[in-house]
Design a protein around this motif. Sequence first.
Motif, PDB file in Angstrom:
ATOM      1  N   ILE A   1       0.887  -1.180   0.046  1.00 55.24           N
ATOM      2  CA  ILE A   1      -0.119  -0.058   0.002  1.00 55.24           C
ATOM      3  C   ILE A   1       1.040   1.200  -0.007  1.00 55.24           C
ATOM      4  O   ILE A   1       1.857   1.476   0.717  1.00 55.24           O
ATOM      5  CB  ILE A   1      -1.061  -0.017   1.301  1.00 55.24           C
ATOM      6  N   LEU A   2       0.381   2.209  -0.872  1.00 54.47           N
ATOM      7  CA  LEU A   2       1.305   3.424  -0.933  1.00 54.47           C
ATOM      8  C   LEU A   2       0.701   4.566  -0.995  1.00 54.47           C
ATOM      9  O   LEU A   2      -0.624   4.557  -1.831  1.00 54.47           O
ATOM     10  CB  LEU A   2       2.144   3.384  -2.422  1.00 54.47           C
ATOM     11  N   GLY A   3       0.835   5.700  -0.216  1.00 58.84           N
ATOM     12  CA  GLY A   3      -0.043   7.041  -0.309  1.00 58.84           C
ATOM     13  C   GLY A   3       0.404   7.527   0.911  1.00 58.84           C
ATOM     14  O   GLY A   3       1.361   7.583   1.573  1.00 58.84           O
ATOM     15  N   GLU A   4      -0.477   8.662   1.220  1.00 59.86           N
ATOM     16  CA  GLU A   4      -0.084   9.718   2.132  1.00 59.86           C
ATOM     17  C   GLU A   4      -0.698   9.515   3.475  1.00 59.86           C
ATOM     18  O   GLU A   4      -1.949   9.218   3.618  1.00 59.86           O
ATOM     19  CB  GLU A   4      -0.529  11.146   1.602  1.00 59.86           C
ATOM     20  N   ASP A   5      -0.110   9.655   4.432  1.00 62.61           N
ATOM     21  CA  ASP A   5      -0.548   9.751   5.831  1.00 62.61           C
ATOM     22  C   ASP A   5      -1.168   8.330   6.174  1.00 62.61           C
ATOM     23  O   ASP A   5      -2.174   8.210   6.579  1.00 62.61           O
ATOM     24  CB  ASP A   5      -1.749  10.798   6.218  1.00 62.61           C
ATOM     25  N   LEU A   6      -0.381   7.359   6.032  1.00 64.08           N
ATOM     26  CA  LEU A   6      -1.017   6.062   6.135  1.00 64.08           C
ATOM     27  C   LEU A   6      -0.670   5.114   7.488  1.00 64.08           C
ATOM     28  O   LEU A   6      -1.442   4.608   8.131  1.00 64.08           O
ATOM     29  CB  LEU A   6      -0.718   4.958   5.077  1.00 64.08           C
ATOM     30  N   VAL A   7       0.687   5.403   7.620  1.00 62.14           N
ATOM     31  CA  VAL A   7       1.130   4.487   8.644  1.00 62.14           C
ATOM     32  C   VAL A   7       0.726   4.964  10.189  1.00 62.14           C
ATOM     33  O   VAL A   7       0.511   4.204  11.048  1.00 62.14           O
ATOM     34  CB  VAL A   7       2.663   4.433   8.717  1.00 62.14           C
ATOM     35  N   ALA A   8       1.029   6.317  10.778  1.00 59.86           N
ATOM     36  CA  ALA A   8       0.774   6.639  11.898  1.00 59.86           C
ATOM     37  C   ALA A   8      -0.635   6.413  12.723  1.00 59.86           C
ATOM     38  O   ALA A   8      -0.890   6.033  13.551  1.00 59.86           O
ATOM     39  CB  ALA A   8       0.917   8.234  11.900  1.00 59.86           C
ATOM     40  N   HIS A   9      -1.678   6.531  11.677  1.00 60.13           N
ATOM     41  CA  HIS A   9      -3.123   6.332  12.134  1.00 60.13           C
ATOM     42  C   HIS A   9      -3.759   5.144  11.298  1.00 60.13           C
ATOM     43  O   HIS A   9      -5.055   5.248  11.567  1.00 60.13           O
ATOM     44  CB  HIS A   9      -4.013   7.726  12.148  1.00 60.13           C
ATOM     45  N   GLY A  10      -3.181   4.371  10.510  1.00 58.96           N
ATOM     46  CA  GLY A  10      -3.938   3.438   9.849  1.00 58.96           C
ATOM     47  C   GLY A  10      -4.739   3.935   8.701  1.00 58.96           C
ATOM     48  O   GLY A  10      -5.719   3.552   8.438  1.00 58.96           O
ATOM     49  N   GLY A  11      -4.314   5.062   8.224  1.00 58.63           N
ATOM     50  CA  GLY A  11      -4.933   6.060   7.219  1.00 58.63           C
ATOM     51  C   GLY A  11      -5.827   7.002   7.593  1.00 58.63           C
ATOM     52  O   GLY A  11      -6.223   6.830   8.774  1.00 58.63           O
ATOM     53  N   VAL A  12      -6.107   7.984   7.165  1.00 61.47           N
ATOM     54  CA  VAL A  12      -6.916   9.255   7.393  1.00 61.47           C
ATOM     55  C   VAL A  12      -8.172   8.827   7.957  1.00 61.47           C
ATOM     56  O   VAL A  12      -8.947   9.431   8.743  1.00 61.47           O
ATOM     57  CB  VAL A  12      -7.013  10.347   6.454  1.00 61.47           C
ATOM     58  N   PHE A  13      -8.910   7.779   7.267  1.00 65.46           N
ATOM     59  CA  PHE A  13     -10.294   7.211   7.939  1.00 65.46           C
ATOM     60  C   PHE A  13      -9.964   6.045   8.714  1.00 65.46           C
ATOM     61  O   PHE A  13     -11.026   5.243   8.853  1.00 65.46           O
ATOM     62  CB  PHE A  13     -11.159   7.115   6.658  1.00 65.46           C
ATOM     63  N   GLY A  14      -8.842   5.614   8.973  1.00 65.35           N
ATOM     64  CA  GLY A  14      -8.752   4.539   9.664  1.00 65.35           C
ATOM     65  C   GLY A  14      -8.920   3.128   8.887  1.00 65.35           C
ATOM     66  O   GLY A  14      -9.125   2.117   9.378  1.00 65.35           O
ATOM     67  N   GLN A  15      -9.076   3.394   7.526  1.00 72.24           N
ATOM     68  CA  GLN A  15      -9.375   2.308   6.735  1.00 72.24           C
ATOM     69  C   GLN A  15      -8.126   1.009   6.651  1.00 72.24           C
ATOM     70  O   GLN A  15      -8.378  -0.023   6.204  1.00 72.24           O
ATOM     71  CB  GLN A  15      -9.525   2.880   5.205  1.00 72.24           C
ATOM     72  N   PHE A  16      -6.973   1.401   7.204  1.00 78.10           N
ATOM     73  CA  PHE A  16      -5.777   0.230   7.235  1.00 78.10           C
ATOM     74  C   PHE A  16      -5.536   0.151   8.572  1.00 78.10           C
ATOM     75  O   PHE A  16      -4.393  -0.245   8.719  1.00 78.10           O
ATOM     76  CB  PHE A  16      -4.622   1.058   6.383  1.00 78.10           C
ATOM     77  N   LYS A  17      -6.807  -0.102   9.302  1.00 77.69           N
ATOM     78  CA  LYS A  17      -6.358  -0.296  10.786  1.00 77.69           C
ATOM     79  C   LYS A  17      -5.625  -1.920  10.905  1.00 77.69           C
ATOM     80  O   LYS A  17      -6.012  -2.726  10.369  1.00 77.69           O
ATOM     81  CB  LYS A  17      -7.656  -0.329  11.836  1.00 77.69           C
ATOM     82  N   GLY A  18      -4.699  -1.649  11.726  1.00 74.54           N
ATOM     83  CA  GLY A  18      -3.788  -2.821  11.906  1.00 74.54           C
ATOM     84  C   GLY A  18      -2.738  -3.129  10.837  1.00 74.54           C
ATOM     85  O   GLY A  18      -2.012  -4.095  11.155  1.00 74.54           O
ATOM     86  N   ILE A  19      -2.928  -2.558   9.945  1.00 75.72           N
ATOM     87  CA  ILE A  19      -2.050  -3.159   8.770  1.00 75.72           C
ATOM     88  C   ILE A  19      -0.476  -2.748   9.026  1.00 75.72           C
ATOM     89  O   ILE A  19       0.450  -3.569   8.516  1.00 75.72           O
ATOM     90  CB  ILE A  19      -2.464  -2.597   7.537  1.00 75.72           C
ATOM     91  N   PRO A  20      -0.362  -1.534   9.457  1.00 73.67           N
ATOM     92  CA  PRO A  20       1.015  -1.015   9.551  1.00 73.67           C
ATOM     93  C   PRO A  20       1.844  -1.900  10.646  1.00 73.67           C
ATOM     94  O   PRO A  20       2.715  -2.435  10.445  1.00 73.67           O
ATOM     95  CB  PRO A  20       1.049   0.302  10.322  1.00 73.67           C
ATOM     96  N   GLU A  21       1.019  -2.699  11.778  1.00 74.77           N
ATOM     97  CA  GLU A  21       1.809  -3.384  12.612  1.00 74.77           C
ATOM     98  C   GLU A  21       1.820  -4.733  12.252  1.00 74.77           C
ATOM     99  O   GLU A  21       2.797  -5.407  12.219  1.00 74.77           O
ATOM    100  CB  GLU A  21       0.692  -3.569  13.946  1.00 74.77           C
TER     101      GLU A  21
END
Lengths: 321, 326
Positions: B28-48
């Motif tokens: 997954i590539l984009g802006e502001d994804l890792v800190a919060h799992g995406g601006v809408f929380g759509q990638f929750k848990g994925i960074p971990e």
Amino acid sequence: MSSDKQTLLEIYRTMVTVRRFETMAGEYFAAGQIPGFIHLSIGQEGSSVGVCSCLRKDDYVVTTHRGHGHMIAKGADLKRMTAELFGKKTGYCKGKGGSMHIADFSIGILGANGVVAGGLPIITGAGLSIKLRKTDQVAVAFFGDGAANRGPVHEAMNMAAIWKLPVLFVCENNQYASTTPMHYACSAGDLYTRAAAYDMPGEKINGNDVLAVREATASAVARARAGEGPTFLENVTYRLKGHYEGDPQKYRTTEEIEIWRQKDPIEHFGRMLAQKKYLTKKHAAQIREAVQAELSEALAFAQNSPFPEPGDAMADLYSNP
Amino acid sequence: MSERILTCSAALAEALHEEMRRDESIFILGEDLVAHGGVFGQFKGIPEAFPGRIIDSPISETGIAGCGVGAAMTGMRPFIDFHFSDFLTCGMDELCNQAAKIRYMSGGQVKLPMVVWCPDGAGLRAAAQHSQSLEAWFVHTPGLKVVVPSEPADVKGLIKAAIWDDNPVMFFQHKKLFAKEGPVPEEEYVIELGRAAVKKEGRDVSLLCYGAAYYLCLEAASTLREDAIDAEIVDLRTLKPLDMDTVARSIRKTHRAVIVHEACLTGGFGAELAARIQDELFDELDAPVKRVGAKDVPIPFSPSMEDFVLPSVADVLEAARAVTYR
């Protein structure tokens, strides 16, 4: 980096092949056998061949509307290239792309591009892919002084730099963006200095000196393969032909063209090889003849190939519709 | 099939977890994804769960889209997050001149398995540059596929199909629907692209919709029932390829069609669909095809104006009553 006689003669032969291929393309374009328009890189062979001589088959290249030289130097098949220029079914793109869109993914050529600077974000993506797949490939973008002024170049270079991607940004500064002189359009004069803004090594090279290009490329490739990130090379060169075949070239003088004709990269390299006693006049003539024979075969292949069926236009859009 | 209730966001995240576990080429590539799992929380848990495979980019939409193209051509399956669909304008060359055309221009030499995931839609008082529905632009570009899901179960099944598709897929999810809940099967499943769903059967009028407009139609259908108008709801889900068979089946039954989308009316997807209906199903129609969409202005900021500009349940009711002559 090897610089033995055999290697240098191969480089010379490739330069001659690029020159003769494009000379032939110009002739058949003028004769009306090649549709559309074509952009020749005659005079810029030191850069295209010098850079590609340092690459492996599995390294990636994106090129431009002026891409014949990069493709031939990367190992493209002359028959399929010629057929594509002629719009034939047997061409690289089955006649769907033409001169400006030739690609050969089997040898890492991710495509020429009809959009100026269009290849740069793509090459950064290829570089990211290399990093994620953990291979030691490198990814090279060729672009011109015109492309250097487009926004995508900034984004692509910055991203490649922050992620330390194995990318070479090779700017072939041929002095003119179509009709617009580089000294008018580029605020700082030199382009390689822009690399500093990305904390990337930048180097200005005599692009008409194939060995200088080769040396600079080899160290940039070594840096990239070692995971040390991207490099910016500004190969200063000159296109001896117009922007496109048929260009009236009112933006420059015949005197200026003559000055650069004296710096012809192939003649320069040929003289150097002669001084080293690697190349005799007779051997040079043999190389020209061998190249000519190969091109005649490619030409015959293209001319004897069928045009695509009109309905072939509907194929190849989706890999599963 | 057993089910549980998930939000659209959770359905997306679950699909990504399952597929990223399955195949290392997905990233997954984009802006502001890792800190919060995406601006809408759509990638929750994925960074971990997948460190290094969800990558924060600088604000460089051109670069992000181009990276997707380059990575897709060289053996990866990029999932590009476009932050807000409005910023697609900054990546148009990479999407429409490159991603859409490279396979074709090269004579079919290469595959471009790439998802361009775009939060879109209005209603959040986000004004004209953060509220658009731009799907029609991409339907108009040969070489792209276009998906606009509505319910959580559709999000999960369709995103999986999009990830495994070997072509660039534009995937639009409405921002207001991220928190929308719905039943999602426990078992793994995929919803094939190009399959519409009849979400409610009816006899009198076909409400043809996608994305957030589905919920307008759902509400309208229950009001119409009080007027003894039995509406059928066809959720198109994929605009390209379009499931014209399901549309035709519905119209052959109801003989009336209302097309509903949140995008502005002129040149919207409804125009294309209406043209195809009159061309292919003219003799089946008992009334002209009606379209419901936003008014033809940029989305204004102030709530009173935004609500006025967007299509409403009342607009759907009016159109449905008009085509049923009630």
